[in-house]
Design a protein around this motif. Structure first.
Motif, PDB file in Angstrom:
ATOM      1  N   PRO A   1       0.738  -1.315  -0.139  1.00 49.81           N
ATOM      2  CA  PRO A   1       0.028   0.039  -0.100  1.00 49.81           C
ATOM      3  C   PRO A   1       0.898   1.341  -0.048  1.00 49.81           C
ATOM      4  O   PRO A   1       1.900   1.313   0.392  1.00 49.81           O
ATOM      5  CB  PRO A   1      -0.976  -0.161   1.266  1.00 49.81           C
ATOM      6  CG  PRO A   1      -0.872  -1.718   1.755  1.00 49.81           C
ATOM      7  CD  PRO A   1       0.605  -2.145   1.255  1.00 49.81           C
TER       8      PRO A   1
ATOM      9  N   ALA B   1      -2.717 -11.939   5.344  1.00 48.18           N
ATOM     10  CA  ALA B   1      -3.643 -10.830   5.427  1.00 48.18           C
ATOM     11  C   ALA B   1      -3.119  -9.535   6.205  1.00 48.18           C
ATOM     12  O   ALA B   1      -3.431  -8.345   5.482  1.00 48.18           O
ATOM     13  CB  ALA B   1      -5.030 -11.125   5.956  1.00 48.18           C
ATOM     14  N   LEU B   2      -2.501  -9.805   7.128  1.00 50.19           N
ATOM     15  CA  LEU B   2      -1.865  -8.803   8.016  1.00 50.19           C
ATOM     16  C   LEU B   2      -0.798  -8.050   7.070  1.00 50.19           C
ATOM     17  O   LEU B   2      -0.624  -7.005   6.896  1.00 50.19           O
ATOM     18  CB  LEU B   2      -1.472  -9.020   9.168  1.00 50.19           C
ATOM     19  CG  LEU B   2      -0.797  -8.046  10.118  1.00 50.19           C
ATOM     20  CD1 LEU B   2      -1.702  -7.179  10.453  1.00 50.19           C
ATOM     21  CD2 LEU B   2      -0.406  -8.730  11.566  1.00 50.19           C
TER      22      LEU B   2
ATOM     23  N   ALA C   1      -0.234  -8.261   4.055  1.00 51.42           N
ATOM     24  CA  ALA C   1      -0.661  -7.418   2.647  1.00 51.42           C
ATOM     25  C   ALA C   1      -1.216  -6.079   2.818  1.00 51.42           C
ATOM     26  O   ALA C   1      -1.130  -5.462   2.123  1.00 51.42           O
ATOM     27  CB  ALA C   1      -1.909  -8.376   2.268  1.00 51.42           C
ATOM     28  N   GLN C   2      -1.413  -5.613   4.250  1.00 47.05           N
ATOM     29  CA  GLN C   2      -1.868  -4.288   4.382  1.00 47.05           C
ATOM     30  C   GLN C   2      -0.820  -3.501   4.767  1.00 47.05           C
ATOM     31  O   GLN C   2      -0.932  -2.310   5.009  1.00 47.05           O
ATOM     32  CB  GLN C   2      -2.835  -4.192   5.628  1.00 47.05           C
ATOM     33  CG  GLN C   2      -4.069  -5.245   5.209  1.00 47.05           C
ATOM     34  CD  GLN C   2      -5.105  -5.092   6.428  1.00 47.05           C
ATOM     35  OE1 GLN C   2      -5.667  -4.151   6.742  1.00 47.05           O
ATOM     36  NE2 GLN C   2      -5.116  -6.290   7.135  1.00 47.05           N
ATOM     37  N   LEU C   3       0.711  -3.997   4.858  1.00 47.76           N
ATOM     38  CA  LEU C   3       1.750  -3.027   5.497  1.00 47.76           C
ATOM     39  C   LEU C   3       2.394  -2.401   4.063  1.00 47.76           C
ATOM     40  O   LEU C   3       2.661  -3.129   3.296  1.00 47.76           O
ATOM     41  CB  LEU C   3       2.641  -3.888   6.115  1.00 47.76           C
ATOM     42  CG  LEU C   3       1.962  -4.810   7.234  1.00 47.76           C
ATOM     43  CD1 LEU C   3       2.956  -5.661   8.021  1.00 47.76           C
ATOM     44  CD2 LEU C   3       1.214  -3.818   8.256  1.00 47.76           C
TER      45      LEU C   3
ATOM     46  N   ASP D   1      -8.506  -8.506   9.617  1.00 47.94           N
ATOM     47  CA  ASP D   1      -9.313  -8.026   8.668  1.00 47.94           C
ATOM     48  C   ASP D   1      -9.930  -6.638   9.299  1.00 47.94           C
ATOM     49  O   ASP D   1     -11.161  -5.934   8.943  1.00 47.94           O
ATOM     50  CB  ASP D   1     -10.348  -8.795   8.170  1.00 47.94           C
ATOM     51  CG  ASP D   1     -11.026  -9.450   9.485  1.00 47.94           C
ATOM     52  OD1 ASP D   1     -11.212  -9.206  10.562  1.00 47.94           O
ATOM     53  OD2 ASP D   1     -12.013 -10.277   9.130  1.00 47.94           O
TER      54      ASP D   1
ATOM     55  N   ALA E   1     -10.713  -2.971  10.134  1.00 48.06           N
ATOM     56  CA  ALA E   1     -10.603  -1.849   9.448  1.00 48.06           C
ATOM     57  C   ALA E   1      -9.572  -0.901  10.157  1.00 48.06           C
ATOM     58  O   ALA E   1      -9.025   0.088   9.437  1.00 48.06           O
ATOM     59  CB  ALA E   1     -11.986  -0.991   9.064  1.00 48.06           C
TER      60      ALA E   1
ATOM     61  N   VAL F   1      -6.843  -1.376  11.228  1.00 48.98           N
ATOM     62  CA  VAL F   1      -5.410  -1.718  10.710  1.00 48.98           C
ATOM     63  C   VAL F   1      -4.967  -0.219   9.824  1.00 48.98           C
ATOM     64  O   VAL F   1      -3.723   0.170  10.134  1.00 48.98           O
ATOM     65  CB  VAL F   1      -5.333  -2.792  10.196  1.00 48.98           C
ATOM     66  CG1 VAL F   1      -3.633  -3.038   9.752  1.00 48.98           C
ATOM     67  CG2 VAL F   1      -5.285  -4.192  11.185  1.00 48.98           C
ATOM     68  N   SER F   2      -5.782  -0.137   8.892  1.00 47.85           N
ATOM     69  CA  SER F   2      -5.432   0.941   7.891  1.00 47.85           C
ATOM     70  C   SER F   2      -5.420   2.104   8.345  1.00 47.85           C
ATOM     71  O   SER F   2      -4.647   3.279   8.199  1.00 47.85           O
ATOM     72  CB  SER F   2      -6.357   0.652   6.689  1.00 47.85           C
ATOM     73  OG  SER F   2      -7.591   0.938   6.847  1.00 47.85           O
TER      74      SER F   2
ATOM     75  N   SER G   1      -2.452   5.065   8.629  1.00 48.08           N
ATOM     76  CA  SER G   1      -2.710   6.350   8.072  1.00 48.08           C
ATOM     77  C   SER G   1      -2.264   7.394   9.001  1.00 48.08           C
ATOM     78  O   SER G   1      -1.707   8.415   8.756  1.00 48.08           O
ATOM     79  CB  SER G   1      -4.109   6.619   7.641  1.00 48.08           C
ATOM     80  OG  SER G   1      -4.219   5.789   6.373  1.00 48.08           O
TER      81      SER G   1
END
Length: 239
Positions: free
Chosen positions: A83, A168-169, A171-173, A205, A207, A209-210, A214
């Motif tokens: 990301p 999954a964790l 993938a958001q980093l 999963d 929300a 996390v993001s 941010s």
């Protein structure tokens, strides 16, 4: 008296009409045989060219199919892109569950008894931990120094977060200013820490996390924003 024109040297003649007819017939047969031989050779060459076209068409089709398959595979199996984030402002007050603290930021030697677990700041080692993904616990004192530079430290209970959940964790980093490592004794499956801020989560999963990333990733309110998160210590287990 008009002279008789000479006969071709290759044409046999005979004064006997029956013999001459036989000779003529033999010449015709030879000519026909040569014509048939040429025809057979032409047909062989034509068949060869046709087979060549079929082979090249088949090879071309196989290659084309292979290229298409490779393109599809590269799209389907390509690794997920990290990301893209902008440096945060260090304000996560709107995120439900975020806790904030006040910590010192001195360089010290040896181990430190931290007020939070995992720590969100405090006195720390003069050498920072290189950011990245670790499959073993990392030293608190070095990881805290990375937090001082604006990194986000994500810790997880290895018994509860593994396999697809851990993927999954990951993938958001983002690709930098992140430390991901297992941590013993957590009271939540996942704990996200930044300088003076922390969020506890039950699953990857969530929300938040993001939202936490941010707000706190490369926070400009960290003690040393924009300082390096590489070129120092690689702890055991770095991937």
């Amino acid at each position: 008296m008009t002279p008789t024109p000479p006969r071709p040297a290759d044409k046999k003649t005979s004064g006997n009409p029956a013999t001459q007819a036989q000779i003529n017939q033999t010449v015709k047969q030879q000519r026909e045989q040569k014509r048939q031989e040429k025809l057979v050779e032409y047909q062989k060459q034509l068949a060869k060219r046709r087979r060549g076209k079929v082979v090249w068409w088949t090879v071309g089709s196989v290659v084309a199919v292979g290229v298409v398959a490779a393109i599809i595979a590269s799209i389907v199996f390509a690794p997920a892109q990290a990301p893209t984030l902008q440096p945060g402002d260090g304000d996560g007050s709107s995120i439900q569950g975020v806790e904030t603290f006040e910590n010192t930021a001195n360089h010290v030697e040896g181990s430190v008894d931290y007020a939070q677990s995992p720590p969100t700041g405090g006195d720390h080692n003069a050498i920072w931990l290189n950011c990245g993904i670790y499959d073993q616990p990392v030293p608190n004192e070095n990881a805290v120094h990375s937090l001082e530079h604006g990194a986000v430290w994500i810790t997880y209970d290895a018994e509860q977060v593994a396999g697809a959940e851990l993927d999954a964790l990951k993938a958001q980093l983002p690709s930098s200013y992140i430390v991901l490592s297992p941590y013993e004794g957590l009271d939540s499956p996942i704990v996200m820490s930044a300088w003076n801020a922390q969020l506890k989560l039950d699953s990857a999963d969530d929300a938040r996390v993001s939202e936490f990333l941010s707000a706190y990733w490369r926070s400009q309110n960290a003690p040393e924003p924009n300082a390096s998160c590489s070129g120092a210590l690689n702890a055991p287990g770095k991937q």
